[in-house]
Enzyme design. Structure first.
Site, PDB file in Angstrom:
ATOM      1  N   LYS B  97       0.820  -1.194  -0.008  1.00 50.85           N
ATOM      2  CA  LYS B  97      -0.039   0.025   0.170  1.00 50.85           C
ATOM      3  C   LYS B  97       0.849   1.134  -0.043  1.00 50.85           C
ATOM      4  O   LYS B  97       1.635   1.310   0.949  1.00 50.85           O
ATOM      5  CB  LYS B  97      -0.811  -0.002   1.180  1.00 50.85           C
ATOM      6  CG  LYS B  97      -2.029   1.029   1.202  1.00 50.85           C
ATOM      7  CD  LYS B  97      -2.437   1.355   2.615  1.00 50.85           C
ATOM      8  CE  LYS B  97      -2.854   2.839   2.975  1.00 50.85           C
ATOM      9  NZ  LYS B  97      -3.297   3.055   4.013  1.00 50.85           N
ATOM     10  N   GLY B 158      -7.975  10.229   9.061  1.00 50.85           N
ATOM     11  CA  GLY B 158      -8.169  10.306  10.539  1.00 50.85           C
ATOM     12  C   GLY B 158      -9.181  11.234  10.829  1.00 50.85           C
ATOM     13  O   GLY B 158      -9.511  11.720  12.003  1.00 50.85           O
ATOM     14  N   ALA B 185      -9.446   6.196   3.280  1.00 53.35           N
ATOM     15  CA  ALA B 185      -9.269   7.452   4.385  1.00 53.35           C
ATOM     16  C   ALA B 185     -10.615   8.142   4.565  1.00 53.35           C
ATOM     17  O   ALA B 185     -11.136   8.599   3.461  1.00 53.35           O
ATOM     18  CB  ALA B 185      -8.012   8.041   4.141  1.00 53.35           C
TER      19      ALA B 185
END
Lengths: 327, 258
Positions: B97, B158, B185
Site C-alpha cells: 500500500k 483520521g 481514508a
C-alpha cells in the site's frame, strides 16, 4: 526460608517490599549494577489510573487506584498528589471531549482554573480536564529509595550477579523473560529529560493529539520528563530523530519555553507486555513470575506484588507443612 | 467476489492494525469483522536491522490473514521505495500500500511523487495499492504506471468526516468502471462506509474509526455489516431522490377528504 527475587525493576522491588512487610526473608538479584539499569528507570512514574483507562482495560483502574497509597506507605514523602492535567491544542479540542467521554474521575476546568493550578500555563489553553485523584513520583528516586528502605529491613541485594539454587524463586525480569514466555512481547518506549528554569509545573500534564499523546512530568532540579513513544518493537537501540522530534514538538506546543530547555538525556526502554496489555502473575514449573506491566509499571506493580506475595506465602506454608517445620 | 491482483477476497473490509488498545483487541476486531486483509506499517524500528520482527508480528501471523504492508509516514519517492523494499523482505509479500505524504499536517498524498514511486515499484515487481485523492487525471497516471487497484480518500486521514465530495467519488467510479476502488481514508462511521459502497465502490479500508472507537470489536462488526449492506444495495439499483413526494400506495379510487 528465603525467597529469591530475580530482577530489581519496579516489579521485583515492589514484590520484595510486599514480602518484607509480611515478614518473609527475601534476597534480590539483578545482572545490572544498580536499580537504575532497567526499563523501570525510564518510566514516567505517573500514578494515573483514571487517565490510563482512556485506552486500557478496566483492570488498570481497579488494580491501580490504590497505587498512590501503597507507594506513600512504602516511601513516605515520595508521592506527589497534585492530580493530572489533560490539555489539547486548539485544533484538537475534539480529542479532549473524546478523552472526557472515555474516562471518569475528572472535572472540566476553564482557563482561569488552569491558571490557578499551573500559573505558567495561563492563557495557553481554554479548557482542560483535571484528574484530581491522581498522583506521580520520580522513578529515579523511588527505585533506589525502595532498595535503601528494604536493606534497612534486612533484604539482601546482589547487583551484577546471577544467583541460583534457591528453593523458592520469583521471576521479575521483564522483557528478559521473553525467551521463556512466548506470550511476552516488547513495546519500545522513548523519552527525553529536559531542563529549564523558565517554567515550572506542579503535576504531570498530558497533551492530547490525534497522532501521539504525550505527557510532560515535572522532576526535581528544573527537570521534566517527556514521554513516551509506543512502538511495537523490542529493539533497545538509541532514540530515532522522528521520535525525538515528536516529543520535543509536544513539549514545545505545551509551552514555548521548552524551546530553550537543555536536552539532558534521551532514553529508551523495552516494556514487557502480554497480548491484552495487562500484567500477569503466573506459576510455571514452580516459579512465580510477575510480568507484562507494559506502560503501567509503577501503577500496577503494587497490585501485582500483593497477588504474587499471596501465592508465594501459600507456597511457603505448603513447603513448611511438607517439611514438618510448621508450628 | 472481489479480485485484487488475481487474489479473490470475500470480505470487503480491510483493517489497519495501528492504535488499538492492545493486540488482543485488534485480533478480536479482525475476527469479528471477518476481515481477510490487514495493513501493517513498517516502522524502521520493527525491522530492527536484523530482519526479525517482534511479538506484535507473530500476533498478526496468528490471524491467518493476507498482510498488506504500507509505507505510512513516507514523504519522498526514495523513502517510500526503500520502505516498500524493506517491507517485502520482512513480510515476504509483493503487495504494497503506497503512501507518499505531501503535507505533514493534513497527510494529503503527494500525487506527483506517488505516480513516480508507483512506476518504480511496479518495475521492481510490486503489486501497488496507491493511496490517492479522487482526482481523475492522477487515477489515469497511476493506471498508466501499472496500478490495477486504486485507493482514493473520501476525506483526510483520521478526520472521520465521511465522503465529503460524493460527486467526485461518483465520477471516479464512472471513470474507471473495471478497476477495484477501495476507499482508504476519512471514514468515521459505518454509515459513511455504507454510503461509499452504495456508490459502487468495491471495498473500504479502515483503521482509526475502529481502533479508536470505545469498543473496537463491536465497531469492527458494525462496519462489516454496513459495508455488506452498502455493497448489496449498490447491486440492487437504489432509487434516486426526487423533489416531490410519491405515495407508495395508489390513490386512484380513494375518497379525497381535503
Amino acid at each position: 526460608m528465603t525467597i529469591l527475587i530475580k530482577g530489581a525493576g519496579v516489579a521485583g522491588l515492589a514484590l520484595a517490599a510486599e514480602l518484607a512487610r509480611r515478614g518473609v526473608a527475601v534476597s534480590v538479584t539483578d545482572p545490572e549494577q544498580s536499580p537504575l539499569g532497567n526499563a523501570s528507570s525510564m518510566a514516567g512514574g505517573m500514578l494515573a489510573p483514571w487517565c490510563e483507562r482512556a485506552s486500557a482495560e478496566e483492570e488498570v483502574l481497579t488494580w491501580g487506584r490504590h497505587a498512590a497509597d501503597w507507594w506513600d506507605d512504602m516511601l513516605p514523602g515520595e508521592v506527589t498528589r497534585n492530580g493530572t492535567l489533560v490539555v489539547a491544542p486548539g485544533r484538537d479540542r475534539a480529542e479532549l471531549a473524546r478523552f472526557a467521554e472515555r474516562t471518569s474521575g475528572h472535572a472540566v476546568i476553564d482557563a482561569d482554573r488552569i491558571a490557578e493550578l499551573e500559573p505558567d500555563l495561563a492563557g495557553r489553553f481554554r479548557q482542560a480536564l483535571f484528574f484530581e485523584g491522581e498522583a506521580h513520583l520520580d522513578p529515579r528516586r523511588a527505585l533506589p529509595g525502595l532498595v535503601d528502605m528494604l536493606k534497612g529491613r534486612g533484604v539482601r541485594f546482589h547487583f551484577g550477579e546471577a544467583l541460583r539454587a534457591y528453593s523458592l524463586e520469583a521471576d521479575c525480569t521483564g522483557f528478559a523473560r521473553a525467551a521463556d514466555d512466548p506470550e511476552l512481547r516488547g513495546v519500545r518506549g522513548e523519552m527525553l529529560i529536559l531542563r529549564t528554569a523558565e517554567i515550572s509545573l506542579s503535576r504531570p500534564v498530558r497533551l492530547l493529539h490525534p497522532r501521539f499523546p504525550v505527557y510532560v512530568a515535572p522532576r526535581q532540579d528544573n527537570c521534566f520528563m517527556v514521554g513516551a513513544t509506543m512502538i511495537e518493537s523490542s529493539r533497545a537501540g538509541p532514540v530515532s530523530v522522528r521520535s525525538m522530534m515528536e516529543l520535543m514538538n509536544a513539549a514545545y506546543s505545551l509551552h514555548p519555553a521548552f524551546g530553550e530547555a537543555e536536552v539532558v538525556e534521551t532514553g529508551v526502554g523495552v516494556r514487557p507486555a502480554y497480548p491484552d496489555n495487562l500484567p500477569r502473575v503466573k506459576i510455571d514449573g514452580g516459579v512465580v513470575s510477575v510480568n507484562g506491566l507494559y506502560r503501567h509499571g509503577f501503577l500496577l506493580a503494587p497490585a501485582m506484588a500483593r497477588q504474587a506475595a499471596d501465592l508465594l506465602c501459600e507456597q511457603i506454608s505448603g513447603m513448611e507443612l511438607r517439611n514438618g517445620t510448621h508450628g | 467476489m472481489l479480485e485484487l491482483y488475481g487474489r479473490a477476497v470475500s470480505s470487503r473490509l480491510l483493517l489497519g492494525t495501528a492504535n488499538y488498545p492492545s493486540p488482543a483487541v485488534l485480533q478480536r476486531a479482525v475476527r469479528e469483522a471477518g476481515a481477510q486483509i490487514v495493513t501493517v506499517s513498517l516502522r524502521r524500528e520493527i525491522a530492527g536491522g536484523s530482519g526479525r520482527v517482534g511479538g506484535f508480528w507473530s500476533l498478526i501471523c496468528d490471524l491467518d490473514v493476507q498482510v498488506l504492508p504500507n509505507t505510512a509516514g513516507c514523504h519522498s519517492v526514495k523513502e517510500a521505495v526503500l520502505t516498500a523494499q524493506m517491507a517485502r523482505e520482512v513480510f515476504g509479500v509483493n503487495w504494497i500500500k503506497l503512501e507518499v505524504i505531501g503535507h505533514h499536517d493534513t497527510l494529503q498524498p503527494d500525487v506527483f511523487a506517488l505516480v513516480e514511486a508507483a512506476r518504480i515499484l511496479i518495475d521492481d515487481g510490486f503489486e501497488v495499492f496507491p493511496y490517492t485523492t479522487d482526482d481523475l487525471v492522477v487515477a489515469d497516471r497511476l493506471l498508466d504506471a501499472g496500478c490495477r487497484v486504486l485507493m482514493p480518500w473520501c476525506a483526510p486521514i483520521g478526520s472521520a468526516r465521511g465522503p465529503v465530495d460524493k460527486d467526485a467519488l461518483r465520477s471516479l467510479r464512472a471513470h474507471v468502471p473495471d478497476i477495484p476502488l477501495i476507499v482508504d481514508a476519512g471514514i468515521g462511521r459505518p454509515s459513511h462506509a455504507a454510503a461509499v459502497m452504495e456508490l459502487g465502490y468495491d471495498a473500504v479500508l479502515l483503521n482509526t474509526a475502529v481502533a479508536a472507537a470505545g469498543d473496537p470489536v463491536a465497531m469492527a462488526k458494525a462496519f462489516a455489516l454496513a459495508i455488506e449492506a452498502g455493497h448489496l444495495a449498490a447491486g440492487a439499483q437504489p432509487l434516486e431522490p426526487r423533489d416531490v413526494a410519491v405515495p407508495s400506495t395508489p390513490v386512484i379510487g380513494k375518497a379525497v377528504f381535503s
